[in-house]
Design a protein around this motif. Sequence first.
Motif, mmCIF file in Angstrom:
data_model
loop_
_atom_site.group_PDB
_atom_site.id
_atom_site.type_symbol
_atom_site.label_atom_id
_atom_site.label_comp_id
_atom_site.label_asym_id
_atom_site.label_seq_id
_atom_site.Cartn_x
_atom_site.Cartn_y
_atom_site.Cartn_z
ATOM 1 N N LEU A 85 0.694 -1.127 -0.080
ATOM 2 C CA LEU A 85 -0.040 0.060 -0.131
ATOM 3 C C LEU A 85 0.825 1.314 -0.025
ATOM 4 O O LEU A 85 0.651 2.434 -0.588
ATOM 5 C CB LEU A 85 -0.922 -0.028 1.237
ATOM 6 C CG LEU A 85 -2.182 -0.719 1.014
ATOM 7 C CD1 LEU A 85 -2.982 -0.764 2.545
ATOM 8 C CD2 LEU A 85 -3.133 -0.466 -0.191
ATOM 9 N N ILE A 86 2.012 1.259 0.739
ATOM 10 C CA ILE A 86 2.820 2.349 0.681
ATOM 11 C C ILE A 86 3.799 2.497 -0.412
ATOM 12 O O ILE A 86 3.982 3.707 -0.884
ATOM 13 C CB ILE A 86 3.626 2.308 2.071
ATOM 14 C CG1 ILE A 86 2.823 2.490 3.258
ATOM 15 C CG2 ILE A 86 4.829 3.539 2.096
ATOM 16 C CD1 ILE A 86 3.448 2.166 4.445
ATOM 17 N N ALA A 87 4.086 1.108 -1.145
ATOM 18 C CA ALA A 87 5.226 1.163 -2.000
ATOM 19 C C ALA A 87 4.720 1.620 -3.239
ATOM 20 O O ALA A 87 5.293 2.344 -4.123
ATOM 21 C CB ALA A 87 6.033 -0.066 -2.032
ATOM 22 N N PRO B 156 2.000 3.476 -4.375
ATOM 23 C CA PRO B 156 1.889 4.771 -4.748
ATOM 24 C C PRO B 156 3.295 5.519 -5.000
ATOM 25 O O PRO B 156 3.540 6.511 -5.838
ATOM 26 C CB PRO B 156 1.109 5.541 -3.754
ATOM 27 C CG PRO B 156 0.539 4.409 -3.210
ATOM 28 C CD PRO B 156 1.246 3.194 -3.382
ATOM 29 N N THR B 157 4.368 5.289 -4.128
ATOM 30 C CA THR B 157 5.421 5.893 -4.214
ATOM 31 C C THR B 157 6.328 5.412 -5.505
ATOM 32 O O THR B 157 6.828 6.158 -6.087
ATOM 33 C CB THR B 157 6.338 5.120 -2.979
ATOM 34 O OG1 THR B 157 5.835 5.325 -1.781
ATOM 35 C CG2 THR B 157 7.708 6.073 -2.713
ATOM 36 N N LEU C 44 17.762 7.842 -4.014
ATOM 37 C CA LEU C 44 17.491 8.271 -2.816
ATOM 38 C C LEU C 44 16.626 7.458 -1.863
ATOM 39 O O LEU C 44 17.008 7.247 -0.547
ATOM 40 C CB LEU C 44 16.763 9.685 -2.865
ATOM 41 C CG LEU C 44 17.590 10.943 -3.159
ATOM 42 C CD1 LEU C 44 17.040 12.163 -3.349
ATOM 43 C CD2 LEU C 44 18.864 11.069 -2.399
ATOM 44 N N ILE C 45 15.493 6.880 -2.576
ATOM 45 C CA ILE C 45 14.675 5.729 -1.852
ATOM 46 C C ILE C 45 15.545 4.513 -1.719
ATOM 47 O O ILE C 45 15.179 3.988 -0.468
ATOM 48 C CB ILE C 45 13.411 5.613 -2.772
ATOM 49 C CG1 ILE C 45 12.560 6.864 -2.851
ATOM 50 C CG2 ILE C 45 12.441 4.634 -2.301
ATOM 51 C CD1 ILE C 45 11.712 7.053 -1.621
ATOM 52 N N ILE D 100 18.788 4.173 -1.089
ATOM 53 C CA ILE D 100 20.036 4.259 -0.228
ATOM 54 C C ILE D 100 19.739 3.682 1.389
ATOM 55 O O ILE D 100 20.474 3.018 1.502
ATOM 56 C CB ILE D 100 20.392 5.563 -0.095
ATOM 57 C CG1 ILE D 100 21.210 6.147 -1.545
ATOM 58 C CG2 ILE D 100 21.389 5.806 1.034
ATOM 59 C CD1 ILE D 100 21.856 7.438 -1.245
ATOM 60 N N PRO D 101 18.713 3.885 1.885
ATOM 61 C CA PRO D 101 18.662 3.272 3.151
ATOM 62 C C PRO D 101 18.307 1.893 3.299
ATOM 63 O O PRO D 101 18.786 1.367 4.313
ATOM 64 C CB PRO D 101 16.937 3.994 3.638
ATOM 65 C CG PRO D 101 16.908 5.334 2.587
ATOM 66 C CD PRO D 101 17.457 4.944 1.351
ATOM 67 N N SER D 102 18.013 1.343 2.143
ATOM 68 C CA SER D 102 18.187 -0.102 2.061
ATOM 69 C C SER D 102 19.545 -0.839 2.142
ATOM 70 O O SER D 102 19.696 -1.957 2.219
ATOM 71 C CB SER D 102 17.408 -0.874 0.961
ATOM 72 O OG SER D 102 18.220 -0.560 -0.277
ATOM 73 N N TRP D 103 20.333 0.145 2.013
ATOM 74 C CA TRP D 103 21.815 -0.356 1.749
ATOM 75 C C TRP D 103 22.661 -0.133 3.148
ATOM 76 O O TRP D 103 23.660 -0.537 3.588
ATOM 77 C CB TRP D 103 22.755 0.571 0.872
ATOM 78 C CG TRP D 103 22.400 0.128 -0.588
ATOM 79 C CD1 TRP D 103 21.039 0.294 -1.289
ATOM 80 C CD2 TRP D 103 23.066 -0.090 -1.627
ATOM 81 N NE1 TRP D 103 21.247 0.210 -2.312
ATOM 82 C CE2 TRP D 103 22.664 -0.426 -2.765
ATOM 83 C CE3 TRP D 103 24.786 -0.311 -1.620
ATOM 84 C CZ2 TRP D 103 23.142 -0.626 -3.986
ATOM 85 C CZ3 TRP D 103 25.184 -0.816 -2.860
ATOM 86 C CH2 TRP D 103 24.256 -0.988 -3.790
ATOM 87 N N LEU E 53 20.921 -3.199 8.236
ATOM 88 C CA LEU E 53 19.684 -3.785 8.609
ATOM 89 C C LEU E 53 19.559 -3.814 10.126
ATOM 90 O O LEU E 53 18.698 -3.076 10.802
ATOM 91 C CB LEU E 53 19.323 -5.017 8.318
ATOM 92 C CG LEU E 53 18.006 -5.884 8.910
ATOM 93 C CD1 LEU E 53 17.212 -4.986 7.908
ATOM 94 C CD2 LEU E 53 18.180 -7.165 8.224
ATOM 95 N N TYR F 197 8.823 -0.981 7.418
ATOM 96 C CA TYR F 197 9.856 0.179 7.047
ATOM 97 C C TYR F 197 10.992 -0.405 6.368
ATOM 98 O O TYR F 197 11.666 0.159 5.651
ATOM 99 C CB TYR F 197 10.412 0.730 8.365
ATOM 100 C CG TYR F 197 11.718 1.419 8.454
ATOM 101 C CD1 TYR F 197 11.408 2.809 7.942
ATOM 102 C CD2 TYR F 197 12.884 0.989 8.736
ATOM 103 C CE1 TYR F 197 12.630 3.698 7.949
ATOM 104 C CE2 TYR F 197 13.813 1.804 8.203
ATOM 105 C CZ TYR F 197 13.902 3.067 7.947
ATOM 106 O OH TYR F 197 15.224 3.925 7.981
ATOM 107 N N ILE G 219 10.136 -1.733 2.499
ATOM 108 C CA ILE G 219 9.721 -0.741 1.556
ATOM 109 C C ILE G 219 10.441 -0.620 0.268
ATOM 110 O O ILE G 219 10.113 -0.715 -0.928
ATOM 111 C CB ILE G 219 9.407 0.721 2.303
ATOM 112 C CG1 ILE G 219 7.958 0.667 3.077
ATOM 113 C CG2 ILE G 219 9.145 1.878 1.204
ATOM 114 C CD1 ILE G 219 7.502 1.853 3.607
ATOM 115 N N PRO G 220 11.771 -0.412 0.633
ATOM 116 C CA PRO G 220 12.595 -0.175 -0.699
ATOM 117 C C PRO G 220 12.501 -1.339 -1.663
ATOM 118 O O PRO G 220 12.544 -1.226 -2.800
ATOM 119 C CB PRO G 220 13.891 0.108 -0.153
ATOM 120 C CG PRO G 220 13.909 0.558 1.421
ATOM 121 C CD PRO G 220 12.501 -0.386 1.794
#
Lengths: 272, 267
Positions: free
Chosen positions: A73-75, A77-78, A94-95, A97-100, A103, A147, A150-151
Motif C-alpha cells: 500500500l505504501i510502495a 503509490p511511491t 534516494l529511496i 539508499i536506506p536499504s543499503w 539492517l 519500514y 519498503i525499498p
Amino acid sequence: METKSRTFLMVPYYLWMVLFVVAPIALVGYYSFFDIQGNFTLANYQNFFSGTYLSLTLSSFWYAFLITVFTLLIAYPTAYWITKTKQKQLWLLLIIIPSWINLLLKTYAFIGIFGMNGSINNVLTFLGLERQQILYTDFSFIFVSVYIFIPFMILPIFNALDKLNPGLVDASNDLGASQWVTFRKVIWPLTVGGVKAGIQATFIPALSLFMITRLIAGNKVITLGTAIEQQFLVTQNWGMGSTIAVFLIVFMVIIMILTGDREKGGNQRGNY
Amino acid sequence: MGTTSKLAKLYLALVFIILYAPIFYLIFYSFNSAGNMSNFEGFTWEHYAAVFEDTRLLSIVVNTIIVALLSALISTAIGVLGAVGIVYITNKRLRQSLLSLNNVLIVSPDVIIGASFLILFTMIGVKLGFASVLISHIAFSVPIVVIMVLPKLQEMSSTLVDAARDLGASRRDVFTRVIVPYIRPGIFAGFFLALTYSLDDFAVTFFVTGNGFATLSVEIYSMARAGITLTINALSGLLFIVTLILVLGYYFVANRAKTPFQAGVPK
C-alpha cells in the motif's frame, strides 16, 4: 577438447552448487527425521501438526500477510509517483539508499524511537498524554518490518511502471476511461508482474524474520524464522528446527509458484 | 494535474522523511553527551572516540572488512567462471535447471541458509569461526555474481570470440583479452553486490559464527540486545558515510557501464 576445458573451468561452480545448494537442502530434509538424541523418528512431523506449531505457522502467515499488504500500500503509490518525477533515477536512488544501510542499525534506531523513554513517548508527554508501551508490541513489529521492506517492494514495481508505455495510458484516457478505470484496466494489469516480484521479496523474508522479532517485538511475536533459530541455537534441537525449515521451504516454493510471473522473463533471457 | 503532482510531491517527501528519519536520528544522538537516545544534552565527540579506543570493536570491523573483501573476490571468480560456462551450454534443459539451482540461494530465507550451513559445517567438520563465516559469505554471493555477469555475456556477439580464434588467439587469450574486458561492467557490479551482501549479512553469519568470531552485524545485535549504547550510534554515523561512498561508487561504475540495473537503456 573445447568442451573439456570449459567443463574444467566450471568445476568450482559445480562444486559450489553441489556443496552449498543441493547438500544443505538435503541435509535439512535428512535431519528432520531425527530427534534430539539422534534416533530416527517421525515425531518431529507429528509435533509440527500438533497444536502449537500449527498456530505458530498461522500467526506467522498472518503477520507476513499484514506486513506485505502495508508495504504494498505504501510502495505502489511511491513507485508510481517516482516515475512521474523529472529526475526519476535520482529519486529512486534516494529511496534505495536506506536499504543499503545495515539492517541491524535501522532496527536499533527504533529501539530508541519507540522505547519507554524514547522520542515518541517524549512527544506524548509533551502533549500532556501518558507514556505508552510501544516497543514489544505487534504494532512496533509490523511498523519496523514494513519500514525495512519498503525499498525492496518499490524497486520491482518501479521497474514495471517504468517499462509501461505511456501511450497506453493516454489512449485509455482519450477513449474516455476515468483515472480509476485506467488504473484498474491498464496500469495495474501491466505492472502486476512487478507487484508479484515485490510480494516475493517481502512475504518470504517476513515469514522468516527473527532478528526484528527479538529486538523489537520482545518475545511476543514468534515467526517461523524465530522458531527455527530457537530450535537450532537455543534448544539445540536440530531435528525439530529442520522440520520447521522443511515446511518453510515448502511454503517458499508454493509462494514462488503462486507469484511465478518471472519464469517468462527468465526464459526470454535464456533464448539468447 | 497541478493538484495531483503537489499531492505526489508531498507523498514522496513523506516516504522519504520516514525512510531517512531513523538513520539521522541515530546519527544525531551519536553526538549526545547525555549518553542516551532521548534527551539531547550537549555536543560531544566522545562516542566516536570510544569507537576508536575500543580495540575489540575495531578488530571486529577489520574482520568484517576482510571477510567482505575476500568473499567478494572469491565469489566473483567462481561466479564469472560459472556464468561463462552456463552461456556455452547448448542443452537448453540443462542450462535452465542450472539457472534455477543458481537462484535457490537468492530466494531462500537467510534462516534456512544459516541453519542448513550450520548442519553442513558440523557434518564435514569445519570449525565455526572465521572459516565458516567466510565460506558461507562466498556461497551466498556466488549466485548474484552469476546473475550480474550473465546478461553481459548474452549480449556479447559470438563473432567476437570467433574472430579472436581465427586470428590465432589461444583459448586463454580469448578469455582474458576478449571475454573478460567485454563483461567487465557486469563483473564490477557483481563484485560490489557481493561486497554489500557480505557487509550487510546478519542472519547467516549469526548461525555459523560460533563463539570466538564476530562480524559487525552480529556484534551490533548483541550490543543492541544488551540495551542502548551510543557507541552503536557513533558506529552508524561512520557506516553511513562508508555506505554512501560505496553506493555512489557503485552507481558511478554502473552508470558509466550501463549494467543491468539501467534496464531502460534502449539498444
